[in-house]
Design an enzyme around this catalytic site. Structure first.
Site: not given
Length: 734
Positions: A33-34, A220-221, A251, A602
């Protein structure tokens, strides 16, 4: 432009090139996503020829904002000087500097930090003659912060809670606090967004200015936004309508901070013509790990459908270990990390994740005994945490009143109005009279310079003498419970219902388990002195350089955004993960399931899941049941790695680890006992009506075992909810 679009997959490229209108980029874990955010901004500047100052990019950390700028400059050169990118708060401060005078503030306002706001609240409480014992400054500020995040100013708050006794008092404090802030031309952290929204809402010309300024808005987020942040974005996006939010509802794990997952789930309702682009290709994990994560999260009802996949291959199965108890669990983890090191030469590949900080204590001990270097991220090692150091200091003074260092630490902890000036006088008098500080405290009436503090010092001396008399008369766990209760330490943590204090309480409950283990270990004499020696040795062994190659330990919340080749997900048991407070509440269970999904994703190459057959909680050993989240993983993805050998006692573990110091072994008895001493019956249950000599009439909300005692949560008519130790509260049933 080729440089901007190359190396992107089809969905990433679509997200970069879909620049007009409302766009929701549903970015699964590890899906890049970044990269999409950075390349989308670069594409708008380079291909659409949009000046950077017309772009607003909001992140949740300054570090993320700086990284975004650096990556854009690597693509396009030095073009980001006028780009508006930063956190919600930094963007809002820029707006406020230009127009906060509309609200009667000067533009050179200051921003108060946590210490400043607490000092200000204390002055408000003093002015209104409100006791800090009933309303702690931190607790009141927490309520006000939540109100501001929900767009509720002081007047609205007062109107909403006018019929609630406790909240109406907080409303008075809220009004005075805001008045004092304005008089000081100061804002607290929550005011920054609240006042920005207020200016935009009340001043059409200002709103139009920024709506026209920001032709493209990226957030973002987005799953972590709260209500005030949502309103801010909604207002600004009404100009051009080019709003792109990037996030993953699966998330969203910060509800306790005010995050509202509904913001991302309802995006298509807010923008009916929105384009939804799903990034489902994962570049981090093996397919087996992703399949397990997909299977768990699929059980949530409040989510958008998506399924992660990868072209990295299936990878190995998830390794599962069911240990007899938490010591065997920690030992298994330590040995598997050492096995990985023997194969790869790397400790740092491994991460140990847990739901609560209190779980780290046993794991840390077992890592030390297996000589595995480690570091704890986003938190302190168990025995270095403030609350543990405080209670150990109390026990040290009880054991040895001449311990001046420990006495100075706890003489005003919790607050007893024995300030720094008085402590300096005590130290000076002790030096002049060549005696310990406690002797001066006990005889404070003999020293004129201590006259003003005499009553407080006398109370402290009497308290400590009463505990000193008990040290050889009652078991260690009872002494610990009495210390927590009589000193007011536990009460000071229960007055304020902050997340930080709840964590401190959980750590003290884990420390009660340490004391219980010590009592049960027949290899020692059971004295307070031996117990303290064991604690000192364990806390002093743990001194690894953070730059060294070492395994990392952290809570799952702290691990968000990180990735590791090898992950150990520990304590997958009902009541622990999900926690007891979540069971029975559908929204809380879904948030806990999202947290499990974050933990699983993770892992890049290997994932271990550990659980126990029984675990010591609050000083009591209880049977464990596998977490519902574990049961949601299809067995075809799992491989049983439970060691096929009998449980080992504490001394055996030490011998196998090459550590034979009896003082260390005193601390570590494994609680796989044939017989457990029965807990004292607690004759209280939820719904009981009780009477307290000080707080009056109340209703028991919950009763939770704590050693041989229990923590009762009671809703008193006079002061609201409070937690008390059952044995010492001397409650009367009505």
């Amino acid at each position: 432009m080729n440089k901007i679009l190359e190396n992107l997959n089809d969905k990433q490229r679509e997200a970069v090139q879909t620049t007009e209108g409302a766009v929701l980029v549903l970015a699964g874990a590890g899906s890049g996503k970044t990269t999409v955010l950075v390349n989308r901004i670069a594409y708008i500047i380079d291909e659409k020829r949009v000046p950077p100052y017309k772009i607003l990019a909001i992140t949740f950390t300054n570090k993320a904002a700086n990284e975004m700028k650096e990556r854009i400059e690597r693509l396009l050169g030095d073009v980001t000087g006028s780009l508006w990118t930063g956190t919600f708060h930094s963007i809002c401060v820029r707006i406020l500097r230009s127009c906060i005078d509309r609200l009667g503030y000067d533009r050179d306002f200051v921003i108060y930090d946590t210490a400043d706001t607490r000092t200000l609240m204390k002055s408000c409480m003093k002015e209104l003659n409100i006791s800090e014992e009933k309303f702690t400054p931190r607790g009141v500020l927490s309520v006000i912060s939540n109100a501001k995040n929900d767009m509720m100013d002081a007047a609205t708050f007062e109107n909403v809670y006018k019929s609630d006794y406790r909240m109406s008092i907080i409303a008075e404090l809220y009004k005075l606090y805001q008045r004092k802030l304005k008089n000081n031309n100061a804002l607290d952290f929550d005011d920054i967004i609240l006042l920005t929204v207020r200016i935009l809402s009340e001043n059409p010309d200002v709103l139009e200015k920024y709506q026209q300024r920001f032709e493209y808005i990226l957030v973002d987020e987005y799953q972590d936004t709260n209500n005030s942040q949502y309103v801010l974005i909604s207002l600004l996006a009404q100009g051009y309508g080019n709003i792109c939010v990037v996030g993953d509802d699966d998330q969203s794990i910060y509800r306790f901070r005010g995050a509202n997952v509904g913001n991302i789930l309802s995006f298509r309702e807010d923008y009916p013509d929105a384009k939804v682009i799903k990034l489902e290709q994962n570049y981090r994990s093996t397919q087996t790990i992703l399949d397990a994560a997909n299977a768990v999260i699929a059980n949530n009802k409040g989510r958008m459908d998506k399924s992660l996949w990868t072209d990295k291959g299936a990878g190995g199965k998830i390794r599962v270990s069911t240990s007899e108890n938490e010591y065997e669990e920690g030992r298994f983890i330590a040995q598997e990390i050492r096995r990985h090191y023997d194969e790869t030469g790397r400790f740092g590949d491994c991460a140990v994740l847990y739901r609560t900080n209190a779980q780290s204590r046993v794991i840390e001990e077992m890592l030390m005994r297996e000589a595995v270097p480690y570091r704890v991220l986003a938190g302190l090692r168990f025995y270095d945490r403030k609350e543990i150091k405080d209670i150990v200091a109390y026990l040290r003074v009880i054991h040895n009143p001449s311990d001046d260092v420990s006495l100075v630490r706890i003489i005003n902890e919790p607050k007893r109005k024995i300030g720094g000036t008085t402590i300096e006088k005590l130290q000076r008098l002790a030096d002049e009279n060549e005696c310990d500080i406690f002797e001066i405290v006990e005889n404070s009436a003999d020293y004129p310079e201590l006259r003003s503090a005499h009553s407080k010092l006398a109370e402290f001396a009497a308290l400590m003498r009463s505990l000193i008399k008990l040290k050889d008369a009652i078991p260690l766990t009872e002494l610990l419970a009495r210390t927590l209760n009589d000193t007011g330490y536990m009460a000071s943590l229960t007055v304020d219902r902050s997340t930080e204090n709840q964590t401190r309480i959980e750590n003290l409950e884990e420390f009660m388990s340490v004391a219980k283990e010590f009592e049960n270990d027949e290899a020692n004499g059971g004295t307070l002195g031996e117990f303290l020696e064991g604690v000192s040795l364990i806390s002093d062994i743990d001194a690894y350089d953070e730059e060294q190659d070492a395994a990392v330990l952290m809570t799952i919340h702290s691990a968000k955004g990180l990735e590791f080749p090898v992950v150990f997900l520990t304590g997958l048991e009902e009541g622990l993960f999900p926690g007891m407070r979540s069971i029975g509440d559908a929204e809380s269970i879904e948030e806990e399931r999202r947290l499990c999904y974050v933990a699983i994703t993770r892992a890049k190459e290997k994932l271990y899941i550990t659980k126990t057959s029984r675990r010591t909680i609050y000083g009591q050993t209880v049977p464990s049941q596998p977490s519902r989240f574990f049961k949601e993983i299809p067995t075809k993805y799992l491989e049983d790695k439970t060691p096929r050998k009998p449980s080992y006692g504490a001394n055996t573990v030490h011998q196998r680890s090459g550590i034979n110091n009896p003082k260390v072994s005193n601390m570590s008895g494994i609680l796989s006992r044939e017989k457990e001493e029965p807990a004292a019956a607690v004759d209280f249950k939820a719904g009981d009506i009780v009477e307290h000599r000080k707080f009056g009439r109340g209703v028991v909300i919950s009763a939770k075992q704590f050693g041989k005692d229990a923590i009762l949560e009671i809703d008193f008519d006079s002061i609201g909810r409070k937690q008390l130790m059952a044995v010492f509260a001397k409650l009367k049933k009505i």
